[in-house]
Design a protein around this motif. Structure first.
Motif, mmCIF file in Angstrom:
data_model
loop_
_atom_site.group_PDB
_atom_site.id
_atom_site.type_symbol
_atom_site.label_atom_id
_atom_site.label_comp_id
_atom_site.label_asym_id
_atom_site.label_seq_id
_atom_site.Cartn_x
_atom_site.Cartn_y
_atom_site.Cartn_z
ATOM 1 N N SER A 149 -3.202 -7.980 67.151
ATOM 2 C CA SER A 149 -2.784 -9.276 67.656
ATOM 3 C C SER A 149 -2.039 -9.091 68.968
ATOM 4 O O SER A 149 -1.415 -8.049 69.199
ATOM 5 C CB SER A 149 -1.881 -9.977 66.631
ATOM 6 O OG SER A 149 -1.342 -11.180 67.166
ATOM 7 N N VAL A 182 3.655 -11.060 64.660
ATOM 8 C CA VAL A 182 3.849 -11.990 63.549
ATOM 9 C C VAL A 182 4.561 -11.256 62.427
ATOM 10 O O VAL A 182 4.192 -10.131 62.081
ATOM 11 C CB VAL A 182 2.499 -12.560 63.053
ATOM 12 C CG1 VAL A 182 2.718 -13.591 61.958
ATOM 13 C CG2 VAL A 182 1.723 -13.173 64.214
ATOM 14 N N GLU A 187 2.435 -17.644 54.312
ATOM 15 C CA GLU A 187 1.663 -17.874 55.532
ATOM 16 C C GLU A 187 1.349 -16.552 56.224
ATOM 17 O O GLU A 187 0.256 -16.374 56.770
ATOM 18 C CB GLU A 187 2.427 -18.800 56.477
ATOM 19 C CG GLU A 187 1.656 -19.148 57.738
ATOM 20 C CD GLU A 187 2.398 -20.134 58.622
ATOM 21 O OE1 GLU A 187 2.067 -20.215 59.818
ATOM 22 O OE2 GLU A 187 3.320 -20.809 58.115
ATOM 23 N N TRP A 194 -2.298 -15.026 57.099
ATOM 24 C CA TRP A 194 -2.636 -14.598 58.466
ATOM 25 C C TRP A 194 -3.130 -13.159 58.480
ATOM 26 O O TRP A 194 -4.128 -12.837 59.136
ATOM 27 C CB TRP A 194 -1.402 -14.737 59.356
ATOM 28 C CG TRP A 194 -1.625 -14.218 60.741
ATOM 29 C CD1 TRP A 194 -2.173 -14.895 61.795
ATOM 30 C CD2 TRP A 194 -1.331 -12.901 61.221
ATOM 31 N NE1 TRP A 194 -2.233 -14.077 62.907
ATOM 32 C CE2 TRP A 194 -1.725 -12.849 62.585
ATOM 33 C CE3 TRP A 194 -0.762 -11.766 60.635
ATOM 34 C CZ2 TRP A 194 -1.567 -11.701 63.359
ATOM 35 C CZ3 TRP A 194 -0.613 -10.629 61.418
ATOM 36 C CH2 TRP A 194 -1.006 -10.603 62.758
ATOM 37 N N ASP A 235 -6.347 -17.672 57.679
ATOM 38 C CA ASP A 235 -5.801 -18.835 58.373
ATOM 39 C C ASP A 235 -6.339 -18.895 59.793
ATOM 40 O O ASP A 235 -5.630 -19.237 60.723
ATOM 41 C CB ASP A 235 -4.271 -18.780 58.397
ATOM 42 C CG ASP A 235 -3.770 -17.682 59.339
ATOM 43 O OD1 ASP A 235 -2.664 -17.825 59.861
ATOM 44 O OD2 ASP A 235 -4.502 -16.702 59.548
ATOM 45 N N SER A 237 -4.094 -20.029 63.274
ATOM 46 C CA SER A 237 -3.701 -18.976 64.202
ATOM 47 C C SER A 237 -4.508 -19.055 65.485
ATOM 48 O O SER A 237 -3.990 -18.805 66.575
ATOM 49 C CB SER A 237 -3.873 -17.605 63.544
ATOM 50 O OG SER A 237 -5.234 -17.347 63.285
#
Length: 413
Positions: free
Chosen positions: A113, A117, A192, A196, A201, A205
């Motif tokens: 990513s 997160v 959550e 992710w 999700d 995202s």
């Protein structure tokens, strides 16, 4: 002081406040004594200098007191250092890779990513390195700052106590686009985060990535909260009161056409109660991204752009390469495929090549092999990508089509 998000940061704040209090106290004391001695020993009161005999008590005082103060500062500094450096057992490890001028985060299982997160209340260990020069990973809300060094792995950890989005900066000057090396720490509830990490999700995202890429989240909230602009979630079918350029008020129903105008011609209709401060995104957002953003604002659902776009963002390509024809620190991806490039090979010879698929693959994996004339060879090689991922990037660059004259005059690479 900025918001404190990390429990161990209280130790850092305590050390800072202690040193600040001592510095202010010392300043006041020295100033007061200076003024007193200036008045007390002025030549009108002491026309002749006299020898002041020594005092064992004072000598002990100004030896012992500074020693106590310095040791106290050391103690506060040591306890804060220890709290920030002692990683709890079982902390989730995230690999952090810095490069000019972006951050990449790799999670257990291989998920990558461009933003960090983390779950609320979860211990996270950061194993950090750099692909090119020294950078410095800095999160003000965590009081966390650690250099990332090529060929060396440095570590840090945190446990975020509250959800939210917080700035991640580079605190070490690292070149031309140092100021652009900004990303986000996104702290979300544990469930959550699990969704992710599992990739379930993708809708939410993906929307955040697009709105963050174009700077929308600086003014707009994606979950109904207040901001400098209206929230962006679930707008389809809502009725909005807007002000037209001629001063008239009008009530409109939010549909796809309205949202496109809001992005491309934001001053055409100003939502009542908000200032006309939004810039136009005309010719700045590729059509595929524009469609995905509009669809998400209408229904909360979007198929998202091709995988190559996600990979380009995760690998930090967008820090140097635009998709609209403009020049950042490298050529725009738009118009790159099949264009002619003047390059120098390893021997220094200058020649013309076409940016076909083979050239694009080589530029990704070994960018130093053919350096475009007039460019500095600052791009790192992405040899960690497999063949399928490289093909995704090539397909994405090719999908952006011709440049149509945008960015004329910028160097080619």
């Amino acid at each position: 002081m900025t918001e404190q998000l990390f429990s161990a940061a209280s130790e850092v704040d305590r050390a800072f406040l202690f040193i600040l209090a001592f510095a202010v106290g010392a300043l006041v004391l020295v100033t007061v004594l200076m003024l007193y001695f200036t008045w007390r020993y002025h030549h009108t009161r002491n026309p002749e200098a006299v020898e002041i005999p020594g005092s064992l008590g004072l000598e002990l005082l100004w030896t012992i007191l500074p020693t106590v103060i310095v040791m106290s500062m050391f103690w506060f500094g040591w306890t804060s250092f220890k709290a920030m450096r002692t990683v709890p057992e079982g902390a989730m490890e995230v690999a952090v890779e810095a490069r000019m001028w972006s951050w990449a985060f790799t999670y257990p299982g291989g998920k990558r990513s461009a933003v960090l997160v983390a779950p609320v209340g979860g211990d996270v260990k950061l194993s950090m390195t750099s692909r090119d020069v020294i950078h410095s990973f800095y999160v003000p809300a965590l009081r966390l700052k650690m250099d990332t060094v090529p060929g060396l792995t440095t570590t840090a950890w945190f446990n975020a106590s509250a959800p939210g989005e917080f700035d991640i900066l580079c605190a070490e000057y690292c070149g031309l686009k140092h100021a652009n090396m900004i990303t986000t720490l996104r702290v979300v509830p544990a469930e959550e985060f699990r969704q992710w990490l599992a990739g379930t999700d993708a809708v939410g995202s993906r929307a955040r990535e697009l709105f963050e890429t174009y700077g929308c989240t600086g003014c707009h909230d994606l979950a109904g909260g207040a901001g400098a602009g209206p929230p962006l979630d679930a707008l389809g079918g809502r009725v909005a009161d807007v002000l037209l350029p001629d001063g008239r008020k009008e009530r409109v129903t939010v549909d796809a056409d309205y949202l496109r105008r809001a992005l491309l011609e934001p001053e055409a209709e100003i939502v009542e109660g908000y200032d006309p401060m939004m810039p136009s995104y005309q010719d700045q957002i590729p059509e595929e991204d524009l469609e995905a953003m509009v669809q998400w604002m209408l229904t909360g659902d979007t198929a998202g752009p091709p995988p190559g776009r996600e990979l380009a963002e995760a690998e930090g390509c967008m820090s140097c390469h635009s998709t609209d024809g403009s020049y950042i620190a490298g050529p725009s991806f738009r118009g790159l495929a099949d264009s002619m490039r003047s390059v120098r090979d390893a021997s220094g010879a200058l020649r013309e090549v076409r940016a076909d698929d083979a050239y694009l693959r080589q530029s990704i994996l070994d960018p130093g092999a053919l350096v475009v004339e007039g460019e500095t060879p600052i791009m790192p090689g992405y040899d960690s990508l497999d063949a399928a991922q490289v093909d995704q990037l090539v397909e994405y660059i090719r999908s952006l089509g011709p440049q149509d004259g945008a960015g004329a005059g910028a160097p080619q690479q």
